[in-house]
Design an enzyme around this catalytic site. Structure first.
Site, PDB file in Angstrom:
ATOM      1  N   VAL A   1     -18.609   4.781  10.126  1.00 23.33           N
ATOM      2  CA  VAL A   1     -19.308   3.585   9.664  1.00 23.33           C
ATOM      3  C   VAL A   1     -19.187   2.488  10.715  1.00 23.33           C
ATOM      4  O   VAL A   1     -18.198   2.416  11.438  1.00 23.33           O
ATOM      5  CB  VAL A   1     -18.765   3.066   8.316  1.00 23.33           C
ATOM      6  CG1 VAL A   1     -18.905   4.114   7.236  1.00 23.33           C
ATOM      7  CG2 VAL A   1     -17.308   2.637   8.447  1.00 23.33           C
TER       8      VAL A   1
ATOM      9  N   HIS B   1     -11.673   4.592  16.718  1.00 25.86           N
ATOM     10  CA  HIS B   1     -10.597   3.962  15.941  1.00 25.86           C
ATOM     11  C   HIS B   1      -9.253   4.194  16.608  1.00 25.86           C
ATOM     12  O   HIS B   1      -8.445   3.280  16.735  1.00 25.86           O
ATOM     13  CB  HIS B   1     -10.579   4.508  14.512  1.00 25.86           C
ATOM     14  CG  HIS B   1      -9.553   3.849  13.644  1.00 25.86           C
ATOM     15  ND1 HIS B   1      -8.268   4.337  13.516  1.00 25.86           N
ATOM     16  CD2 HIS B   1      -9.613   2.734  12.887  1.00 25.86           C
ATOM     17  CE1 HIS B   1      -7.580   3.550  12.710  1.00 25.86           C
ATOM     18  NE2 HIS B   1      -8.365   2.574  12.303  1.00 25.86           N
TER      19      HIS B   1
ATOM     20  N   GLU C   1      -4.967  10.585   8.854  1.00 25.43           N
ATOM     21  CA  GLU C   1      -5.674  10.415   7.576  1.00 25.43           C
ATOM     22  C   GLU C   1      -6.081  11.772   7.002  1.00 25.43           C
ATOM     23  O   GLU C   1      -5.936  12.028   5.802  1.00 25.43           O
ATOM     24  CB  GLU C   1      -6.914   9.538   7.770  1.00 25.43           C
ATOM     25  CG  GLU C   1      -6.632   8.076   8.002  1.00 25.43           C
ATOM     26  CD  GLU C   1      -6.237   7.354   6.724  1.00 25.43           C
ATOM     27  OE1 GLU C   1      -6.614   7.816   5.629  1.00 25.43           O
ATOM     28  OE2 GLU C   1      -5.550   6.322   6.826  1.00 25.43           O
TER      29      GLU C   1
ATOM     30  N   ILE D   1     -13.272  11.682  11.490  1.00 21.58           N
ATOM     31  CA  ILE D   1     -13.780  12.093  12.800  1.00 21.58           C
ATOM     32  C   ILE D   1     -12.922  13.188  13.413  1.00 21.58           C
ATOM     33  O   ILE D   1     -13.433  14.161  13.964  1.00 21.58           O
ATOM     34  CB  ILE D   1     -13.851  10.882  13.765  1.00 21.58           C
ATOM     35  CG1 ILE D   1     -14.716   9.763  13.167  1.00 21.58           C
ATOM     36  CG2 ILE D   1     -14.402  11.319  15.130  1.00 21.58           C
ATOM     37  CD1 ILE D   1     -16.146  10.169  12.883  1.00 21.58           C
TER      38      ILE D   1
ATOM     39  N   HIS E   1     -14.212  -2.750  12.387  1.00 22.01           N
ATOM     40  CA  HIS E   1     -13.881  -2.530  13.796  1.00 22.01           C
ATOM     41  C   HIS E   1     -15.100  -2.705  14.695  1.00 22.01           C
ATOM     42  O   HIS E   1     -14.999  -3.260  15.799  1.00 22.01           O
ATOM     43  CB  HIS E   1     -13.310  -1.121  13.981  1.00 22.01           C
ATOM     44  CG  HIS E   1     -11.915  -0.973  13.471  1.00 22.01           C
ATOM     45  ND1 HIS E   1     -10.865  -1.741  13.918  1.00 22.01           N
ATOM     46  CD2 HIS E   1     -11.395  -0.137  12.535  1.00 22.01           C
ATOM     47  CE1 HIS E   1      -9.747  -1.388  13.289  1.00 22.01           C
ATOM     48  NE2 HIS E   1     -10.046  -0.416  12.438  1.00 22.01           N
TER      49      HIS E   1
END
Length: 274
Positions: A205, A146, A90, A85, A209
């Protein structure tokens, strides 16, 4: 491009089969169809997810393993698109991994993550507003992200700014880790007199979470604080065709640019955000 070409799709991953089919697999098929002259390969970055899938006899690979295989198979040109995102930790790790292989391919082209330019945010608002944003201004939309401890975490606050620019001041963001957490969200909702909300994941997705942190824990915490949760939407961003088109355009933009080393890409990213 001359030579042997590979399309490399990189995802954080998920253990939930239902959302994987609707998001990750859907995106892989879309890109494979668009880049017919490239052989498609896939990897997951989450080692925890890879381990859980392996325990279920579902084999997915880490990016480094796939990169080694591509070198061994003699691929010349590599184009890479992740479903991250934001350009956070990451994504930065992915760029570092690719940097180590820059001399093993003739070219490496990397598409940017979902949120990179202001136009990306605006396209996302346009994709989500009709389905997600409550028409009743006394009811709010809470987007659950997240989160990250990277400086780029400020991108989440910008989501609220762009929704507000489109006349949707009843949209709020909360993260499962780092700022803004639930205490900040609850404080803002109470300050603005919001007593009812709709919740939806702002994640590629709708996995762990979304189904646990958001649909169970966050819902309970909001209601314990006197805020009614009217609806919980379990739909990942990857299910939206318009969202996948943003990723697709980012890779196309990368291909249209002159040859660029991954290290150069990282340098520009660092100069822009740090």
């Amino acid at each position: 491009m001359e030579g042997k070409n590979a399309l490399f799709m990189v995802h954080f991953g998920t253990t939930h089969d239902d959302t994987r089919e609707l998001t990750i697999e859907k995106m892989n098929k879309k890109f494979s169809s668009e880049f017919k002259d490239y052989d498609m390969f896939e990897a997951y970055t989450s080692r925890i997810i890879l381990k859980k899938l392996k325990d279920r006899n579902i084999k997915k690979e880490h990016p480094l393993k796939v990169l080694d295989d591509l070198v061994a198979k003699g691929y010349d040109n590599l184009i890479v698109q992740s479903s991250h995102i934001i350009p956070g930790i990451e994504y930065e790790n992915l760029l570092e991994e690719l940097t180590a292989y820059r001399d093993k391919f003739k070219s490496i082209k990397v598409g940017k993550p979902l949120l990179y330019n202001v136009k990306d945010y605006k396209r996302i608002v346009e994709a989500l507003q009709n389905e997600y944003v409550p028409r009743n201004k006394k009811e709010a939309l809470v987007l659950v992200c997240h989160g990250t401890d990277s400086p780029i975490g400020a991108a989440y606050a910008m989501i609220e700014y762009i929704f507000d620019e489109y006349g949707h001041e009843n949209v709020y963001v909360v993260s499962t880790k780092e700022y803004p957490l639930m205490d900040t969200l609850i404080g803002k909702l109470k300050k603005d007199g919001i007593q009812e909300v709709v919740m939806a994941p702002f994640m590629f997705v709708a996995g762990e979470h979304a189904k646990n942190d958001m649909a169970i824990d966050y819902k309970e915490e909001l209601e314990e604080n006197g805020i009614k949760v009217n609806k919980v939407i379990l739909k990942g961003l990857g299910e939206f065709e318009a969202i996948q088109d943003i990723f697709l355009d980012h890779l196309k933009e990368a291909l249209e640019k002159k040859e660029e080393k991954v290290a150069d890409f990282k340098k520009k990213y660092t100069e822009k955000y740090l």
